[in-house]
Every structure is written in structure tokens, then in C-alpha cells.
Design a protein around this motif. Structure first.
Motif, PDB file in Angstrom:
ATOM      1  N   GLU A   1      21.630   2.086 -50.669  1.00 58.23           N
ATOM      2  CA  GLU A   1      22.867   1.420 -51.090  1.00 58.23           C
ATOM      3  C   GLU A   1      22.756   0.892 -52.515  1.00 58.23           C
ATOM      4  O   GLU A   1      23.722   0.962 -53.288  1.00 58.23           O
ATOM      5  CB  GLU A   1      23.226   0.294 -50.124  1.00 58.23           C
ATOM      6  N   VAL A   2      21.598   0.376 -52.892  1.00 54.92           N
ATOM      7  CA  VAL A   2      21.411  -0.073 -54.274  1.00 54.92           C
ATOM      8  C   VAL A   2      21.563   1.110 -55.233  1.00 54.92           C
ATOM      9  O   VAL A   2      22.212   0.999 -56.287  1.00 54.92           O
ATOM     10  CB  VAL A   2      20.045  -0.762 -54.452  1.00 54.92           C
ATOM     11  N   VAL A   3      20.987   2.252 -54.878  1.00 55.82           N
ATOM     12  CA  VAL A   3      21.137   3.456 -55.693  1.00 55.82           C
ATOM     13  C   VAL A   3      22.610   3.824 -55.835  1.00 55.82           C
ATOM     14  O   VAL A   3      23.086   4.201 -56.924  1.00 55.82           O
ATOM     15  CB  VAL A   3      20.331   4.622 -55.096  1.00 55.82           C
ATOM     16  N   GLU A   4      23.369   3.712 -54.759  1.00 56.07           N
ATOM     17  CA  GLU A   4      24.802   4.018 -54.806  1.00 56.07           C
ATOM     18  C   GLU A   4      25.546   3.083 -55.757  1.00 56.07           C
ATOM     19  O   GLU A   4      26.447   3.510 -56.489  1.00 56.07           O
ATOM     20  CB  GLU A   4      25.397   3.925 -53.399  1.00 56.07           C
ATOM     21  N   LEU A   5      25.210   1.804 -55.755  1.00 58.86           N
ATOM     22  CA  LEU A   5      25.866   0.867 -56.669  1.00 58.86           C
ATOM     23  C   LEU A   5      25.583   1.240 -58.124  1.00 58.86           C
ATOM     24  O   LEU A   5      26.467   1.133 -58.984  1.00 58.86           O
ATOM     25  CB  LEU A   5      25.413  -0.565 -56.390  1.00 58.86           C
TER      26      LEU A   5
ATOM     27  N   ALA B   1      22.257  -7.919 -56.407  1.00 59.34           N
ATOM     28  CA  ALA B   1      23.192  -7.840 -55.285  1.00 59.34           C
ATOM     29  C   ALA B   1      22.492  -7.720 -53.946  1.00 59.34           C
ATOM     30  O   ALA B   1      23.114  -7.898 -52.892  1.00 59.34           O
ATOM     31  CB  ALA B   1      24.144  -6.660 -55.481  1.00 59.34           C
ATOM     32  N   THR B   2      21.179  -7.425 -53.962  1.00 67.05           N
ATOM     33  CA  THR B   2      20.389  -7.404 -52.728  1.00 67.05           C
ATOM     34  C   THR B   2      19.234  -8.389 -52.778  1.00 67.05           C
ATOM     35  O   THR B   2      18.458  -8.474 -51.825  1.00 67.05           O
ATOM     36  CB  THR B   2      19.838  -5.993 -52.440  1.00 67.05           C
ATOM     37  N   ALA B   3      19.115  -9.132 -53.891  1.00 66.89           N
ATOM     38  CA  ALA B   3      17.973 -10.038 -54.049  1.00 66.89           C
ATOM     39  C   ALA B   3      18.454 -11.435 -54.426  1.00 66.89           C
ATOM     40  O   ALA B   3      19.002 -12.144 -53.589  1.00 66.89           O
ATOM     41  CB  ALA B   3      16.991  -9.469 -55.076  1.00 66.89           C
ATOM     42  N   TRP B   4      18.296 -11.824 -55.688  1.00 66.79           N
ATOM     43  CA  TRP B   4      18.548 -13.210 -56.085  1.00 66.79           C
ATOM     44  C   TRP B   4      20.003 -13.620 -55.871  1.00 66.79           C
ATOM     45  O   TRP B   4      20.276 -14.655 -55.286  1.00 66.79           O
ATOM     46  CB  TRP B   4      18.170 -13.394 -57.555  1.00 66.79           C
ATOM     47  N   GLY B   5      20.925 -12.780 -56.343  1.00 70.01           N
ATOM     48  CA  GLY B   5      22.339 -13.122 -56.226  1.00 70.01           C
ATOM     49  C   GLY B   5      22.820 -13.167 -54.793  1.00 70.01           C
ATOM     50  O   GLY B   5      23.594 -14.045 -54.404  1.00 70.01           O
ATOM     51  N   ALA B   6      22.356 -12.211 -53.989  1.00 70.74           N
ATOM     52  CA  ALA B   6      22.772 -12.163 -52.587  1.00 70.74           C
ATOM     53  C   ALA B   6      22.262 -13.386 -51.834  1.00 70.74           C
ATOM     54  O   ALA B   6      22.985 -13.975 -51.001  1.00 70.74           O
ATOM     55  CB  ALA B   6      22.258 -10.881 -51.932  1.00 70.74           C
ATOM     56  N   ARG B   7      21.032 -13.787 -52.102  1.00 69.09           N
ATOM     57  CA  ARG B   7      20.487 -14.964 -51.422  1.00 69.09           C
ATOM     58  C   ARG B   7      21.222 -16.237 -51.837  1.00 69.09           C
ATOM     59  O   ARG B   7      21.502 -17.104 -50.989  1.00 69.09           O
ATOM     60  CB  ARG B   7      18.987 -15.074 -51.698  1.00 69.09           C
ATOM     61  N   GLU B   8      21.562 -16.338 -53.099  1.00 70.94           N
ATOM     62  CA  GLU B   8      22.323 -17.513 -53.539  1.00 70.94           C
ATOM     63  C   GLU B   8      23.688 -17.550 -52.868  1.00 70.94           C
ATOM     64  O   GLU B   8      24.141 -18.603 -52.404  1.00 70.94           O
ATOM     65  CB  GLU B   8      22.476 -17.478 -55.061  1.00 70.94           C
ATOM     66  N   TRP B   9      24.353 -16.410 -52.787  1.00 68.05           N
ATOM     67  CA  TRP B   9      25.670 -16.322 -52.149  1.00 68.05           C
ATOM     68  C   TRP B   9      25.610 -16.743 -50.684  1.00 68.05           C
ATOM     69  O   TRP B   9      26.513 -17.406 -50.176  1.00 68.05           O
ATOM     70  CB  TRP B   9      26.173 -14.886 -52.282  1.00 68.05           C
TER      71      TRP B   9
END
Length: 361
Positions: free
Chosen positions: A294-298, A311-319
Motif C-alpha cells: 500500500e505504501v508503494v501504491e501511494l 502515512a504508515t509510521a509517524w503521522g499515522a501514529r500521531e493521528w
């Protein structure tokens, strides 16, 4: 390796998109940047926070609820792919037992899907009428972990195409009730038709969001409504369209159009400032363990690699309100041989998976 082994993660520790440190330690299952006196086992490589799959279904397959053994296998597959935090976007199974397992990913549950009667996949959802929406949203808000999942649109067999599932007034009241109870609300939406009403009603997130247009993207950006595109799932649209061609030609043509513009839709949303997060939609008909794909698709959609990682690491965890690699945080991290910022395909081959301070893969 015992639960109390001190670990020394050495190389490059990616504590943020642009911030790296040379090392960290894991002491009593938690992250520390202070060197302990105890001897440590060294793990070398590029370390990221445990990956997030923000649209995943543990306890569900294409028939509906599954048994605990199958749920365990799903969770282990995600874990071994580096997914250590899951937002379970709807499941009919009770997976609370997973919370007691130190070797399985952490799950943020959205309860069970809430759908309109006969307007979703059989055995997945509570199927109700609009008069009951507020009550069911309140019920799932109390059962979940701060999220509720609606089915915002689905094929209407009489119309022969995707249509909105809920009147605006009822959905606005339901979202307000969820917020009163401290829960955020997300909705499955493939088409264009339901998006404006849902966003103006106060929704927090839209799943798939293939129906975004130049008219609704600015509204999402203005309201800060996130999207989880699930592009690995949108890849199935041509097959779905082919299967429905004879009976629902209008729906099939619509699904193909949504598929064909999928990358442009995601890029336009990102460029407008809409928050975008990684989700795979694993567990319905899709396999688990696809977070790297999915990251590759983005990135294919035009999102810069570092932002696709976030979107799968720092930002996603903060969200989701969960820590990353901060001092004292649970030691949930994934170690790679190379810098995933340079090539996100690196995510497909974790060297070590560390969960709750234990090397498990």
C-alpha cells in the motif's frame, strides 16, 4: 530471548521523517535514549516505528466472522509484515483476547460496521434503517476504541448503481452522538454521492474515497477530514465490475471510472492538504500483510516517499493518538537493512520486528 533482555538498536533510528538518531535502547519493554548499565543484545539497521494499517479487519473473512485460530493467523501475518498497530475498521468478531497477547499487534477497534438493510456484504454489519442509526452508533461507540464505522454508500439494486445509504439529518445526529461519547466516525465510500453530506455532518475520516472530485476535495481539506485510500483494494475494481456487468452495467461502468482515476484522486487530495493514511482493507476478501504494498501504491499515486512512509509510521501514529519512538514509549519498532526513505519497497523485507520490547521476527 527472555522478556527482560536489554536491546541496543544501533544504526539509524528514524524518530521522525527528517530526524534520525544513532541508537536507542529497549529496557523493560520500553524505549530509552539513555545508555543502561546492563549488558545489551545489539540489533543493527534502520529502525522505524511499528507500521500502522489504518484499515484492516482482524476476525473477518469474505464469509463474515472467523474463529480465534483464524484471527490469530491474520494478526500474525500483519505482525510479521511489520504492522504493529491496526485500526480495525469494522469486525463482527470479538477480538479483545488479542489485547492480552504480548506477541500480537495492538488493535484500535471501530466495533462492527453499521450498514443500511441489505446494502452491504452479508454477515459483516449491523443492518438497520435510519431511525435506528443514532442508537447503533452510540452502541458501537461504547464498544469500540474511539472509532465507529458506517457504510456510507453501496450498490442500490433498484437504481443499478452506488447510492448514499443515509439521509443527511440522521447521519448528522449519529455523528454528533459519537462525538459526544468521545468517538470519531469513519465511513466506507466508493462513490461521489454521499461525501458532501458526510463531511458537512462532521465525519472524521472516509475510507477508500475514490469518489472525491474537485468539488469535494477542498471541503475535505478545509474540515481536516482524513482519507484512507486502500489502493491495494481498489485494484480489485475491474474484476468486480466484470462480475457485475450483465446485471448492473451502470454500476460496473462507474466502478471502472473510479478505478481509472484512482491515482489522480489520491494525488489531488494530498496536494490540497487532505490527510492521507495507509490502510489495506485486509480481512474481507484481501490478504493480510500488505502494508508495504500500500505504501508503494501511494508513491505511485504521486505522494512523496517520505510522506507515504509517514502515512504508515509517524503521522499515522500521531493521528491515532499512539506514540512512535519517543522516550518511554512501548518498544514497537521494525528494523530494515536499508533506508526505507530512499526506497519504500524496503518495507517489504523487515530484518527484525520488535514488539513490546521483544525480538519476534
Amino acid at each position: 530471548m527472555s522478556d527482560h533482555t536489554v536491546l541496543h538498536v544501533k544504526g539509524r533510528v528514524l524518530v521522525g521523517p527528517e530526524e534520525a538518531r544513532d541508537e536507542l535502547w529497549v529496557v523493560d519493554g520500553r524505549i530509552s535514549y539513555d545508555r543502561p548499565r546492563a549488558e545489551a543484545v545489539t540489533v543493527r539497521g534502520w529502525a522505524l516505528p511499528g507500521l500502522v494499517d489504518a484499515h484492516c479487519h482482524v476476525g473477518l473473512d469474505h464469509h463474515g466472522a472467523v474463529d480465534e485460530a483464524t484471527s490469530e493467523k491474520q494478526a500474525l501475518t500483519d505482525r510479521d509484515a511489520g504492522t504493529l498497530l491496526i485500526r480495525d475498521a469494522g469486525s463482527p468478531s470479538d477480538t479483545r483476547w488479542i489485547d492480552e497477547r504480548e506477541d500480537l499487534p495492538k488493535i484500535i477497534r471501530a466495533g462492527r460496521h453499521i450498514a443500511r438493510t441489505r446494502r452491504y456484504i452479508r454477515n459483516f454489519a449491523h443492518e438497520i434503517e435510519p431511525d435506528d442509526l443514532v442508537a447503533y452508533v452510540a452502541r458501537e461507540a461504547r464498544r469500540g476504541d474511539g472509532w465507529v464505522k458506517l457504510v456510507g454508500d453501496w450498490i442500490d439494486r433498484d437504481a443499478g448503481d452506488l447510492t448514499a445509504c443515509w439521509p443527511r439529518g440522521e447521519v448528522a445526529a449519529a455523528i454528533a452522538e459519537a462525538h459526544r461519547l468521545g468517538a470519531r466516525v469513519t465511513a466506507h465510500c466508493f462513490a461521489e454521492v454521499a461525501l458532501r453530506d458526510l463531511v458537512e455532518a462532521g465525519i472524521d475520516c472516509i475510507e477508500h474515497a475514490t469518489g472525491l472530485t474537485e468539488d469535494t476535495i477542498p471541503l475535505f481539506a478545509e474540515r481536516g477530514v482524513a482519507i484512507v485510500p486502500t489502493l491495494v483494494n481498489i485494484a480489485t475494481f475491474p474484476d468486480l465490475a466484470a462480475g457485475g456487468e450483465a446485471k448492473f452495467p451502470q454500476w460496473s461502468a462507474h466502478m471502472r471510472r473510479l478505478y481509472e482515476r484512482r491515482y489522480d484522486t489520491v494525488r489531488a487530495a494530498y496536494d490540497a492538504g487532505v490527510p492521507v493514511f495507509v490502510g489495506t482493507d485486509a480481512g474481507g476478501s484481501l490478504a493480510h500483510g500488505l502494508v508495504a504494498a500500500e505504501v508503494v501504491e501511494l508513491v505511485k499515486a504521486g505522494i512523496p516517499p517520505v510522506q507515504a512512509l509517514s502515512a504508515t509510521a509517524w503521522g499515522a501514529r500521531e493521528w491515532l493518538g499512539r506514540p512512535a519512538l519517543e522516550e518511554g514509549a512501548p518498544a514497537d519498532l521494525v528494523v530494515y537493512d536499508e533506508d526505507p526513505r530512499a526506497d519504500v519497497r524496503t518495507l517489504a523485507a523487515p530484518r527484525r520486528v520488535i514488539l513490546n520490547g521483544r525480538v519476534i521476527g
